[in-house]
Structure formats: structure tokens, C-alpha cells
Design a protein around this motif. Structure first.
Motif, PDB file in Angstrom:
ATOM      1  N   VAL A 115       0.773  -1.512   0.348  1.00 34.81           N
ATOM      2  CA  VAL A 115       0.220  -0.235  -0.102  1.00 34.81           C
ATOM      3  C   VAL A 115       0.948   0.932  -0.203  1.00 34.81           C
ATOM      4  N   ARG A 116       0.454   2.150  -0.944  1.00 33.05           N
ATOM      5  CA  ARG A 116       0.733   3.369  -1.013  1.00 33.05           C
ATOM      6  C   ARG A 116       0.260   4.674  -0.616  1.00 33.05           C
ATOM      7  N   PHE A 117      -0.064   5.899   0.299  1.00 31.32           N
ATOM      8  CA  PHE A 117      -0.122   6.823   0.480  1.00 31.32           C
ATOM      9  C   PHE A 117       0.217   7.905  -1.032  1.00 31.32           C
ATOM     10  N   VAL A 118      -0.205   8.329  -1.038  1.00 34.22           N
ATOM     11  CA  VAL A 118       0.469   9.886  -1.914  1.00 34.22           C
ATOM     12  C   VAL A 118      -0.130  10.705  -1.876  1.00 34.22           C
ATOM     13  N   THR A 119       0.918  11.897  -1.773  1.00 31.15           N
ATOM     14  CA  THR A 119      -0.070  13.466  -1.515  1.00 31.15           C
ATOM     15  C   THR A 119       0.455  13.944  -2.646  1.00 31.15           C
ATOM     16  N   ASP A 120       0.006  15.418  -2.041  1.00 34.46           N
ATOM     17  CA  ASP A 120       0.988  16.982  -3.429  1.00 34.46           C
ATOM     18  C   ASP A 120       2.440  16.760  -3.536  1.00 34.46           C
ATOM     19  N   GLN A 121       3.007  16.246  -2.055  1.00 38.03           N
ATOM     20  CA  GLN A 121       4.404  15.693  -2.094  1.00 38.03           C
ATOM     21  C   GLN A 121       5.275  14.725  -2.854  1.00 38.03           C
ATOM     22  N   GLY A 122       4.212  14.170  -2.921  1.00 40.82           N
ATOM     23  CA  GLY A 122       4.477  12.413  -2.957  1.00 40.82           C
ATOM     24  C   GLY A 122       3.702  11.592  -2.718  1.00 40.82           C
ATOM     25  N   VAL A 123       5.210  10.566  -2.367  1.00 41.57           N
ATOM     26  CA  VAL A 123       4.861   9.386  -2.088  1.00 41.57           C
ATOM     27  C   VAL A 123       5.132   9.550  -0.036  1.00 41.57           C
TER      28      VAL A 123
END
Length: 505
Positions: free
Chosen positions: A443-451
Motif C-alpha cells: 500500500v502507498r499513500f500518495v499526496t501532493d508531495q509524493g509517496v
């Protein structure tokens, strides 16, 4: 009786230039038949030969004067395909037809398109070749549409044979379309595949075969999306049922990218004869929405000629980020789409939800790989389209993969996929992903900064991953479930991914 005549000399010197709205197209010399049906009935055939040079317009029209008393028009064609050295495009010639109502953009005279999938077709009042529209064969000037998709350096020699059969026309069939509602489960997650091809364009499967595969793939809904034709619409009613909602649409295949018209009114035709430079796409995007459908650019970074999306995403209701088995161009589409989320989060503007579809054409293409899983109020056309447009959806590689994704803040605030969690910048936020059916995945949580967070799932492929953040640290969060990488440090193929949850006011 068959009287065959040959029309050669349709070279460039014999051609006129016809401007059809946004784009220029060549019109060849007219093919004329006798002005009335012969007393003995029978058939009449004319043959046209010519050569299209490199740099030909996108569409070349061959006018055919159809007299009274014709019951069937039949067209066949062939063209030379000499071998080319590596890196040089060879010859590819598409075909379709418009009736006496003309070739103007908008398609009032449209009677069918098979692209390069067939070498011949026919049209009668009661029946037509798949890809073509049955109906009266009326007298007047019809136009065979030739589309030189690619032309070899030495040119594209072609031959078109037109045969008219005379006689009384049979009654035209009454169109019956699938219902706009199936037996749903109320507000629930529904699985669908919105990009499929049958033998009504360049696929090889019948609607019945596709429907059976859709049911086996655990799908609740599908969308008919033939290339540049709505001819399949009346042929889906028998395949619908309480367990399968069938939406109607078209894959609009332009020279600057493809777009799926998703869930349009029955019988809706969307023209495709324009490029980005012609400034016509916005008009036809609005036509799709006026017909009740959604505008979904398909495989925007595909590598096939004419497939790469050039129209921008200002008119898109959703975008097909994942198309068929996961490949590098899907990875590029995913990254490109993710970059648009940061802009929407920063300016509070509209964002474009992501989808996934199989684009299945023939065996062994799997239907439902991937599939879009939509939170909808019921299993109806309106509810499914509302859920897709709102981004209340995730994409999974098969029916085996299920996700539950949410974000929670203080004072009992909660947001799901496609929603916004309205919290202050410094308020703690807990992001939670529940996964089933993804063994060996991460599982990866991705945001506006990346993972910003990743975790391996248990060997069973079922588990829950949580992560804590704030709206100041992450303006949005979306989840990915990935298979083990084949070539580290590149990430593995997707097993599933979600649309985002936005954080903050």
C-alpha cells in the motif's frame, strides 16, 4: 444482371477541394449510375481506382449518385500495402459512408464506419453490416468516406467497388434499447467496465459474448463504446438484465486522441472528424453532455498513432488513467493525472476523477481488467454517471480486489473517496485503507508531495493500513495498491488505486 464499369483517373488532378467546416477534405469525381432502376432489376457495379499521395487530408470523399429503386448499397475496397523500412509508416486506409443528407460535421448523413476492420459492407432498410446503420436507401448523392490513416512515401493505391441492388425495400426494424435501470442494492459500490469493443467496430466478440464475460468478471454495468459509430446501440437490449446495466456510448476516435462518450442517450452519434487545431472538440464535448453522457479521454498517453491526447482536459468529466493490462503508458497517465490534483487542491478548482477500463477487443483480452468501482445511489444510468463524475470511485484489476478508503478528523468529521475533509491545517487527520484480495502487494499513500507512507500487506492480501497527517502537510491523499516491482526502484504494477480525499477548508 451485372454491368461493371471502371472509373480510373481519380488522381489529384481530378480532385476538388471541399472545405467541411473545420477541416479540409478532398472530394473525388462522382460515380454515377443510371437515373432509374433497370426494367429487369438486378445489380449494377462501378469500380474506382486511384492513388492517395503522402500528405493527403484526413478524409477523402467519393460521391456516389444513387438513383431511385435501390434496395441495397454494397461497398468493398482494397489497397496496396508495400513493405516499409523500420521507422517508416506504411499504408492504412479506413472506410465509412454518409447518405444523401451529406458529410457536414455533426453527422446528419452518417450511416456507418468500420475503420480498417472490414474490407466490405452493405446497407439495406432492414439490415446492415455491423458498424453500419440500417434504414432506407434513398436516392441522392451518397459519399463513401476514405480515411488515409497513414500513407507510405510512394503513395496509397486503392480500389473501391460499389454495387447497387435494385428492388423493393423491406421495412426498417424498430430500435429497442437496454433499460436505464437494473436491480441494484441501493447505495452501494458497483463495478463496471466502460470501454469495450464488439464486432460492431473492430472487436471480434458479439454483445452476448461480452455480456457473459462481464458477468463472469463480477461487473454490475458496462458501456458500449464502438469506434466512431453508434450502430451497436439497438443490439444490447437482449443482453441486459436485473444483474447487468448496459450503458450506451461511443469511442470518438480523432487524429489527436480518443474520447469515450459514456452513457449517452440511445442513438447518439458523436462526430470525430477534427483535430485539436480545428477548435471543435469543445462543441462535441458539450454534445455528449447534452445527450446525458460523460466526456472521458481514453488512454491519454498511449503510443499508437493518433492515440495521444492533444485536446487538454478542460472539457473532461473523468479521465481513463488505466487502460487494459497495466503498462508504462498507464504509469505516465497516472503521474500526469496526479499532477492535476495538486493544482486543483491549491486553487480550490474543479478536479478530474480517474477511471480504468479494459478496452477489450477480442480473445484473450480480459473484460473487467481493470474495472471502475463506483459508489452510487442505485444501479441506474443516472446514479452511476453521477458517482463517476463526482469521483466516488476506485479502480481495481479484478473483482477479487476491494478497497475501503477514508480520512477522519476531529469532532467526528469524516470523508470518503472523492470528498473533502474540512479540517483546520494543523488538525490531526487519520487516513485509513482497508484492502481485500491483494496478496503480495504494498500500500502507498500518495499526496501532493509524493509517496509519504507505504506498508506491505499481509501474505493473505487482506489488511488495514493507517497513516496520520495534517491538511498543512498533505492537501490530498489517495491510495495505491501495488504488486512487487519487477525492476526496482521502479514501482510495481497497480493492483488498485483510489481517487483522492482532499484535506482542509
Amino acid at each position: 444482371m451485372c454491368n461493371e464499369e471502371e472509373h480510373a483517373g481519380h488522381a489529384m488532378a481530378r480532385r476538388g477541394l471541399l472545405v467541411t467546416g473545420a477541416a479540409a477534405a478532398l472530394t473525388l469525381g462522382t460515380v454515377s449510375f443510371a437515373s432509374a432502376a433497370p426494367p429487369d432489376g438486378g445489380r449494377r457495379t462501378e469500380v474506382v481506382r486511384g492513388t492517395l499521395p503522402p500528405g493527403s487530408p484526413d478524409y477523402v470523399y467519393l460521391p456516389v449518385e444513387v438513383p431511385r429503386g435501390v434496395r441495397e448499397i454494397r461497398v468493398s475496397y482494397r489497397y496496396e500495402r508495400p513493405a516499409q523500412p523500420a521507422g517508416t509508416a506504411g499504408n492504412a486506409l479506413d472506410i465509412g459512408i454518409f447518405d444523401e443528407r451529406g458529410t457536414a460535421l455533426g453527422g446528419a448523413g452518417f450511416r456507418g464506419w468500420s475503420g480498417g476492420a472490414r474490407t466490405e459492407f452493405f446497407i439495406r432498410a432492414d439490415e446492415a453490416t455491423p458498424g453500419y446503420i440500417p434504414g432506407p436507401v434513398r436516392p441522392g448523392t451518397w459519399h463513401i468516406a476514405l480515411g488515409p490513416y497513414t500513407v507510405a512515401p510512394q503513395g496509397l493505391p486503392y480500389e473501391v467497388t460499389v454495387t447497387l441492388t435494385y428492388g423493393e425495400q423491406a421495412p426498417a426494424p424498430e430500435a429497442v434499447h437496454p433499460p436505464e435501470r437494473a436491480k441494484g442494492r441501493g447505495r452501494a459500490w458497483y463495478r463496471g467496465d466502460c470501454h469495450l469493443h464488439s464486432w460492431y467496430s473492430d472487436g471480434r466478440r458479439t454483445p452476448a459474448e461480452i455480456a457473459a464475460l462481464a458477468r463472469a468478471a463480477g461487473l454490475d454495468f458496462i458501456n458500449s463504446s464502438e469506434h466512431n459509430t453508434h450502430s451497436a446501440h439497438p443490439h444490447w437490449a437482449a443482453e441486459a438484465g436485473d444483474d447487468l446495466l448496459i450503458l450506451l456510448g461511443e469511442e470518438v476516435t480523432t487524429r489527436n486522441g480518443h474520447v469515450v462518450a459514456l452513457g449517452t442517450d440511445p442513438g447518439t452519434f458523436v462526430d470525430w472528424r477534427y483535430r485539436a487545431r480545428d477548435n471543435r472538440f469543445g462543441h462535441y464535448a458539450r454534445e455528449i453532455r447534452r445527450a446525458g453522457g460523460l466526456v472521458v479521454p481514453a488512454h491519454p498517453h498511449a503510443t499508437c498513432i493518433g492515440c495521444n491526447w492533444k485536446f487538454g482536459f478542460g472539457e473532461a468529466d473523468a479521465v481513463e488513467v488505466w487502460n487494459g493490462p497495466y503498462t508504462p503508458d498507464d504509469e505516465v497517465s497516472l503521474a500526469d493525472w496526479d499532477s492535476t490534483l495538486a493544482l486543483a487542491a491549491r486553487n480550490g478548482g474543479r478536479w478530474t476523477p480517474a477511471m480504468g477500463s479494459s478496452d477489450a477487443h477480442r480473445d484473450p483480452d480480459p473484460v473487467g481488467t481493470p474495472q471502475t468501482v463506483v459508489l452510487a445511489d442505485d444501479l441506474t444510468r443516472e446514479a452511476i454517471l453521477d458517482g463517476i463524475k463526482a469521483g466516488r470511485s476506485y479502480v481495481a484489476e479484478s473483482k477479487n480486489v476491494s478497497l475501503g478508503f477514508s480520512a477522519a478528523g476531529g469532532r467526528g468529521r469524516h470523508a470518503g473517496i472523492g470528498e473533502r475533509l474540512r479540517v483546520d491545517d494543523k488538525d490531526p487527520v487519520t487516513v485509513r485503507l482497508e484492502v481485500e484480495g491483494a496478496p503480495g502487494c504494498t500500500v502507498r499513500f500518495v499526496t501532493d508531495q509524493g509517496v509519504l507512507h507505504s506498508a506491505a500487506l499481509p501474505a493473505s492480501g487482506t489488511g488495514t493500513v493507517e497513516w496520520r497527517t495534517t491538511a498543512r502537510y498533505a492537501t490530498y491523499v489517495r491510495a495505491e495498491v501495488r504488486h512487487a516491482p519487477v525492476m526496482p526502484p521502479l514501482p510495481g504494477a497497480l493492483a488498485a488505486f483510489t481517487n483522492p480525499v482532499f484535506l482542509g477548508g
